[in-house]
Design a protein around this motif. Structure first.
Motif, PDB file in Angstrom:
ATOM      1  N   ASN A   1       0.795  -1.230   0.000  1.00 40.27           N
ATOM      2  CA  ASN A   1       0.000   0.000   0.000  1.00 40.27           C
ATOM      3  C   ASN A   1       0.821   1.271   0.000  1.00 40.27           C
ATOM      4  OD1 ASN A   1      -2.814  -0.677  -0.028  1.00 40.27           O
ATOM      5  ND2 ASN A   1      -2.417  -1.736   1.894  1.00 40.27           N
TER       6      ASN A   1
ATOM      7  N   ILE B   1      -1.952  -6.158  14.285  1.00 40.09           N
ATOM      8  CA  ILE B   1      -2.338  -4.748  14.163  1.00 40.09           C
ATOM      9  C   ILE B   1      -1.114  -3.874  13.914  1.00 40.09           C
ATOM     10  CG2 ILE B   1      -3.558  -2.877  15.329  1.00 40.09           C
ATOM     11  CD1 ILE B   1      -5.207  -5.373  14.976  1.00 40.09           C
TER      12      ILE B   1
ATOM     13  N   TYR C   1       2.335   6.739  26.311  1.00 40.17           N
ATOM     14  CA  TYR C   1       1.331   5.871  26.910  1.00 40.17           C
ATOM     15  C   TYR C   1       1.945   4.708  27.673  1.00 40.17           C
ATOM     16  CZ  TYR C   1      -1.281   8.409  23.374  1.00 40.17           C
ATOM     17  OH  TYR C   1      -1.813   9.393  22.599  1.00 40.17           O
TER      18      TYR C   1
ATOM     19  N   ALA D   1     -14.272   1.059  24.477  1.00 40.18           N
ATOM     20  CA  ALA D   1     -13.810  -0.210  25.047  1.00 40.18           C
ATOM     21  C   ALA D   1     -12.298  -0.358  24.979  1.00 40.18           C
ATOM     22  CB  ALA D   1     -14.485  -1.370  24.328  1.00 40.18           C
ATOM     23  N   THR D   2     -11.714   0.039  23.849  1.00 42.09           N
ATOM     24  CA  THR D   2     -10.263  -0.126  23.741  1.00 42.09           C
ATOM     25  C   THR D   2      -9.578   1.087  24.353  1.00 42.09           C
ATOM     26  OG1 THR D   2     -10.390   0.841  21.545  1.00 42.09           O
ATOM     27  CG2 THR D   2     -10.286  -1.549  21.662  1.00 42.09           C
TER      28      THR D   2
ATOM     29  N   ILE E   1      -6.465   3.906  25.002  1.00 41.84           N
ATOM     30  CA  ILE E   1      -5.927   4.887  24.055  1.00 41.84           C
ATOM     31  C   ILE E   1      -4.725   4.325  23.290  1.00 41.84           C
ATOM     32  CG2 ILE E   1      -4.438   6.008  25.780  1.00 41.84           C
ATOM     33  CD1 ILE E   1      -5.192   8.662  24.448  1.00 41.84           C
ATOM     34  N   LEU E   2      -3.974   3.467  23.940  1.00 39.24           N
ATOM     35  CA  LEU E   2      -2.809   2.903  23.259  1.00 39.24           C
ATOM     36  C   LEU E   2      -3.247   2.034  22.092  1.00 39.24           C
ATOM     37  CD1 LEU E   2       0.240   2.298  23.190  1.00 39.24           C
ATOM     38  CD2 LEU E   2      -0.186   0.418  24.741  1.00 39.24           C
ATOM     39  N   LEU E   3      -4.243   1.186  22.328  1.00 33.94           N
ATOM     40  CA  LEU E   3      -4.721   0.313  21.257  1.00 33.94           C
ATOM     41  C   LEU E   3      -5.396   1.105  20.167  1.00 33.94           C
ATOM     42  CD1 LEU E   3      -5.963  -2.649  23.378  1.00 33.94           C
ATOM     43  CD2 LEU E   3      -4.215  -2.745  21.632  1.00 33.94           C
TER      44      LEU E   3
ATOM     45  N   GLN F   1      -4.472   4.010  19.198  1.00 34.47           N
ATOM     46  CA  GLN F   1      -3.361   4.537  18.407  1.00 34.47           C
ATOM     47  C   GLN F   1      -2.833   3.479  17.451  1.00 34.47           C
ATOM     48  OE1 GLN F   1      -1.314   7.546  18.564  1.00 34.47           O
ATOM     49  NE2 GLN F   1      -3.124   8.435  19.498  1.00 34.47           N
ATOM     50  N   PHE F   2      -2.679   2.255  17.937  1.00 39.71           N
ATOM     51  CA  PHE F   2      -2.194   1.178  17.076  1.00 39.71           C
ATOM     52  C   PHE F   2      -3.147   0.960  15.917  1.00 39.71           C
ATOM     53  CE2 PHE F   2       1.628  -0.117  18.830  1.00 39.71           C
ATOM     54  CZ  PHE F   2       1.569  -0.418  20.171  1.00 39.71           C
ATOM     55  N   TYR F   3      -4.450   0.927  16.206  1.00 42.43           N
ATOM     56  CA  TYR F   3      -5.441   0.696  15.152  1.00 42.43           C
ATOM     57  C   TYR F   3      -5.447   1.838  14.151  1.00 42.43           C
ATOM     58  CZ  TYR F   3      -7.631  -3.507  16.964  1.00 42.43           C
ATOM     59  OH  TYR F   3      -7.874  -4.799  17.351  1.00 42.43           O
TER      60      TYR F   3
ATOM     61  N   ARG G   1      -2.959   3.791  13.319  1.00 42.39           N
ATOM     62  CA  ARG G   1      -1.781   3.687  12.453  1.00 42.39           C
ATOM     63  C   ARG G   1      -1.914   2.526  11.483  1.00 42.39           C
ATOM     64  NH1 ARG G   1       2.524   6.715  15.407  1.00 42.39           N
ATOM     65  NH2 ARG G   1       1.253   7.697  16.999  1.00 42.39           N
ATOM     66  N   ALA G   2      -2.498   1.437  11.931  1.00 44.88           N
ATOM     67  CA  ALA G   2      -2.694   0.287  11.036  1.00 44.88           C
ATOM     68  C   ALA G   2      -3.634   0.659   9.905  1.00 44.88           C
ATOM     69  CB  ALA G   2      -3.257  -0.889  11.826  1.00 44.88           C
TER      70      ALA G   2
ATOM     71  N   LYS H   1      -1.850   2.728   7.432  1.00 40.21           N
ATOM     72  CA  LYS H   1      -0.855   1.966   6.699  1.00 40.21           C
ATOM     73  C   LYS H   1      -1.514   1.065   5.668  1.00 40.21           C
ATOM     74  CE  LYS H   1       3.317  -0.535   7.708  1.00 40.21           C
ATOM     75  NZ  LYS H   1       4.157  -1.202   8.639  1.00 40.21           N
ATOM     76  N   LEU H   2      -2.648   0.479   6.040  1.00 36.26           N
ATOM     77  CA  LEU H   2      -3.235  -0.541   5.173  1.00 36.26           C
ATOM     78  C   LEU H   2      -4.329  -0.001   4.269  1.00 36.26           C
ATOM     79  CD1 LEU H   2      -3.444  -3.539   7.642  1.00 36.26           C
ATOM     80  CD2 LEU H   2      -1.718  -3.069   5.937  1.00 36.26           C
ATOM     81  N   ARG H   3      -4.664   1.260   4.434  1.00 34.78           N
ATOM     82  CA  ARG H   3      -5.663   1.828   3.547  1.00 34.78           C
ATOM     83  C   ARG H   3      -5.063   1.947   2.164  1.00 34.78           C
ATOM     84  NH1 ARG H   3      -6.344   7.418   4.523  1.00 34.78           N
ATOM     85  NH2 ARG H   3      -6.410   6.828   6.710  1.00 34.78           N
ATOM     86  N   PRO H   4      -5.718   1.368   1.169  1.00 31.74           N
ATOM     87  CA  PRO H   4      -5.096   1.427  -0.167  1.00 31.74           C
ATOM     88  C   PRO H   4      -5.059   2.855  -0.676  1.00 31.74           C
ATOM     89  CG  PRO H   4      -7.210   0.292  -0.231  1.00 31.74           C
ATOM     90  CD  PRO H   4      -6.933   0.592   1.177  1.00 31.74           C
ATOM     91  N   LYS H   5      -3.928   3.226  -1.284  1.00 32.64           N
ATOM     92  CA  LYS H   5      -3.769   4.590  -1.768  1.00 32.64           C
ATOM     93  C   LYS H   5      -4.591   4.808  -3.027  1.00 32.64           C
ATOM     94  CE  LYS H   5      -0.176   6.152   0.844  1.00 32.64           C
ATOM     95  NZ  LYS H   5       0.021   4.994   1.654  1.00 32.64           N
TER      96      LYS H   5
END
Lengths: 573, 99
Positions: A318, A390, A407, B54-55, B57-59, B61-63, B65-66, B69-73
């Motif tokens: 990507n 992830i 964090y 539910a998740t 703040i750290l998680l 942030q990870f989501y 960024r993912a 990253k994985l969103r097709p350009k």
């Protein structure tokens, strides 16, 4: 908020003026314990700060006396449980578990000058402070208790212990094991009910290796155990009844029914092969069947490795819009390092919450050696429910460091049950700890090295930090090299360890003298437990000195604070 | 005295001596000021429920960024999922391995 116009009869009060819009609030935080208690009765603290407000009273409740030379049983003291209910010890031969209940001596003094009051003679006895609950044998035969391992399940008051047989180096890599990882014939986890010592359940791992500190992480009732040898993360649940229940095993398979699916697929392929290649000699068919087995090292990557590779691939895919550039990028970043990624093994794991794991990947050499500086290391965040990766970072990634800096307290996955575990001082929730980190950061010559050093502490080990308010950086300042919240053995010094009040930077609140000071200390082992129990605060420091003549002597030093109720107004000024 | 504050202890007994108790038969003429919105642009949706994420703040942030990253350009034309029903045989990757 109304402002109080009545001056408090206070000699050493601290006045803080806080502007809230047009009203000004005067908040006294005196040094007088009684006045602080009265103030607590009449004044509402700012919302959501009840734990902080309660902790601030520890500025006044500090250890004030030391009792030396207490005869104590010849045991290996391990730890106080975080709720202060039990003292865990092992016998010297590492076969038995002995648990004491701290009962504390009670004493009151009605004189005008309580400081000159001597403690009674029974204060010099170990039995006055601790009652033995039971002595239970955990290890039998050639097993030994792993003395560095103890986890406390606070909800149900269960204790988790481990016994193991001796380590076998150069174990052959059979049955799906990784080459280069040692093997232990039998590792047993014991779940003990702490109140009466009944062993509720055991979990045995045979011919396995779990790494330093047994590779275990406890989050609430979920247990993650990393089998280095078979590259599987076992997730278990500890039920209220005290049973271990297998939840899943992550490694070669991700979902619970993956193994069934792949085996049935393998059967199908064998049949197809046999039909198609009937003329070929038998060994060809054997090769064909071998390819369907998911043995690590073959080109068929299954389970978590497959998830990891697809995450890396998709990320690189990507990045580029142009197809040619894309292929170039893939060749450079993915295919060139393909074998390196394929050779990675799971080293350590921690929970980030009930569904997410932070997994450290590294090399086999990194698994067996203690220092991981020169070995490559990667971190991945894995969602157990969706079986997706992830995030994936190398240990020098600045982005991961940025998250760690901001964090850090969320990396220490504290479950909702134990409230005080959320208030341990880290650089992400405490300004003084952040200042210390900034100092270290500014002094470092190489930022990538600094990042690697900081990220080397990930994944965190659970229950390795003391939740004691004396280690709260907002309340006290102390030398981190001599003492800290981490449960680590340190070289002791002759100098007393000073705890200085943060609010009054020149005021020494209390100090802990680590030793008697009159012996030549060759090798000092120190184990410090600190907690509150009802009306008295106990600091128990256990030390073993190896004296000049090679003999080992053990001292249990207890500092006990006794509150005199009748005289508490003037006692702590 | 029958003051509104009853017999609460006070540092100075003359404090609050000017306070007159409110008479229940003669209610006070003062009404507290109330404020009403003049528009309804900021009315919440009728069945809105506010709850904690539910998740942590750290998680999140990870989501986040993912996702970036994985969103097709590029939109849709070069997506990675293979066509349905066309499984690549094992051993070859779904791209050009030549050059």
């Amino acid at each position: 908020m109304l402002s109080s116009t009545q001056p408090q009869p206070q000699s050493q009060g601290t006045r803080r003026k806080k502007q809230c819009g047009s009203a000004s609030v005067l908040m006294f935080k005196g040094n007088n314990l009684a006045s602080r208690v009265f103030e607590r009765q009449i004044r509402t603290p700012p919302p959501g700060t009840s734990v902080y407000s309660a902790r601030r009273l520890y500025e006044n409740l500090v250890p004030s006396c030391t009792i030396y030379d207490i005869e104590c049983p010849d045991l290996s003291f391990r730890k106080f449980t975080d709720d202060g209910q039990f003292l865990v010890c092992f016998s010297r031969n590492h076969h038995d578990l002995i648990v004491y209940r701290p009962t504390w001596l009670s004493f009151s003094c009605k004189d005008e000058d309580c400081d000159s009051c001597d403690l009674p003679s029974k204060a010099k006895r170990f039995e006055s402070f601790f009652t033995q609950l039971y002595c239970v044998s955990l290890a039998s035969g050639n097993e030994l208790i792993c003395k560095d391992f103890f986890l406390y399940v606070e909800n149900n008051k269960f204790g988790l212990f481990a016994t193991s047989t001796a380590q076998i180096h150069d174990a052959p890599a059979i049955g799906g094991a990784i080459q280069g990882i040692p093997s232990i014939e039998k590792i047993t986890f014991h779940l003990v009910r702490m109140e009466d010592g009944v062993i509720l359940d055991v979990k045995v791992f045979s011919n396995d290796y779990l790494g330093h500190s047994m590779g275990v992480f406890l989050y609430d009732d979920l247990l993650a155990i990393v089998s280095l040898r078979y590259q599987t993360v076992h997730i278990l649940q500890i039920r209220d009844s005290g049973n271990f229940v297998d939840v899943r095993g992550i490694g070669a398979f991700c979902r619970e029914d993956d193994e069934l699916f792949l085996n049935s697929h393998a059967q199908c392929m064998i049949t197809l092969d046999k039909n198609k290649l009937r003329e070929l000699p038998a060994n060809h068919i054997e090769n064909g069947t071998q390819q369907h087995r998911h043995i690590p090292g073959t080109f068929f990557l299954s389970g978590i490795k497959q998830r990891l590779f697809s995450f890396i691939f998709r990320g690189i895919w990507n990045e580029q819009k142009d197809h040619t550039m894309r292929v170039q990028c893939l060749k450079k970043k993915f295919y060139f390092h393909f074998q390196d990624y394929a050779d990675l093994i799971i080293l350590k794991v921690q929970f980030l919450d009930r569904h997410h794991l932070l997994i450290k990947f590294g090399s086999v050499e990194g698994a067996v050696s203690r220092s991981t500086d020169q070995h490559p290391a990667f971190f991945a965040v894995y969602n157990m429910e969706t079986t997706e990766i992830i995030a994936f970072y190398q240990n020098s990634a600045e982005e991961l460091y940025y998250l760690f800096e901001r964090y850090c307290d969320h990396f220490h996955a504290a479950s909702g049950n134990s409230l005080y575990m959320n208030f341990i001082s880290f650089h992400s929730n405490n300004i003084h700890a952040l200042e210390q980190l900034r100092n270290v950061k500014s002094k470092t010559s190489s930022f990538p090295q600094f990042v690697k050093k900081m990220l080397a502490s990930l994944p965190f080990s659970c229950q390795s930090l003391s939740p004691s308010p004396y280690f709260d950086q907002s309340l006290f300042r102390f030398d981190e090299k001599l003492i800290s919240a981490t449960d680590r053995h340190r070289q002791s010094t002759d100098h007393p360890i000073k705890f200085i009040s943060r609010r009054h930077p020149n005021l020494l609140r209390f100090k802990i003298k680590p030793g008697l000071g009159d012996e030549d200390i060759g090798n000092v082992l120190k184990d410090l437990g600190l907690f509150l129990h009802n009306a008295s605060i106990m600091v128990a420091s256990h030390q073993a000195y190896i004296g000049l003549d090679g003999s080992i002597s053990v001292y249990l030093i207890l500092k006990q604070l006794v509150i005199c109720i009748e005289k508490c107004v003037s006692f702590f000024c | 005295m029958g003051s509104l504050l009853g017999d609460w202890p006070s540092f100075d007994p003359h404090n609050f001596s000017q306070l007159r108790p409110s008479d229940p038969s003669n209610p006070s003429k003062l009404t507290p000021a109330t404020y009403h919105p003049t528009h309804n642009r900021t009315v919440p949706p009728p069945n809105q429920v506010i709850s904690t994420e539910a998740t942590n703040i750290l998680l999140r942030q990870f989501y986040q960024r993912a996702e970036e990253k994985l969103r097709p350009k590029r939109a849709a034309s070069e997506n990675l999922t293979p066509d349905h029903g066309f499984k690549q045989p094992r051993g070859s990757f779904p791209d050009e391995t030549s050059n």
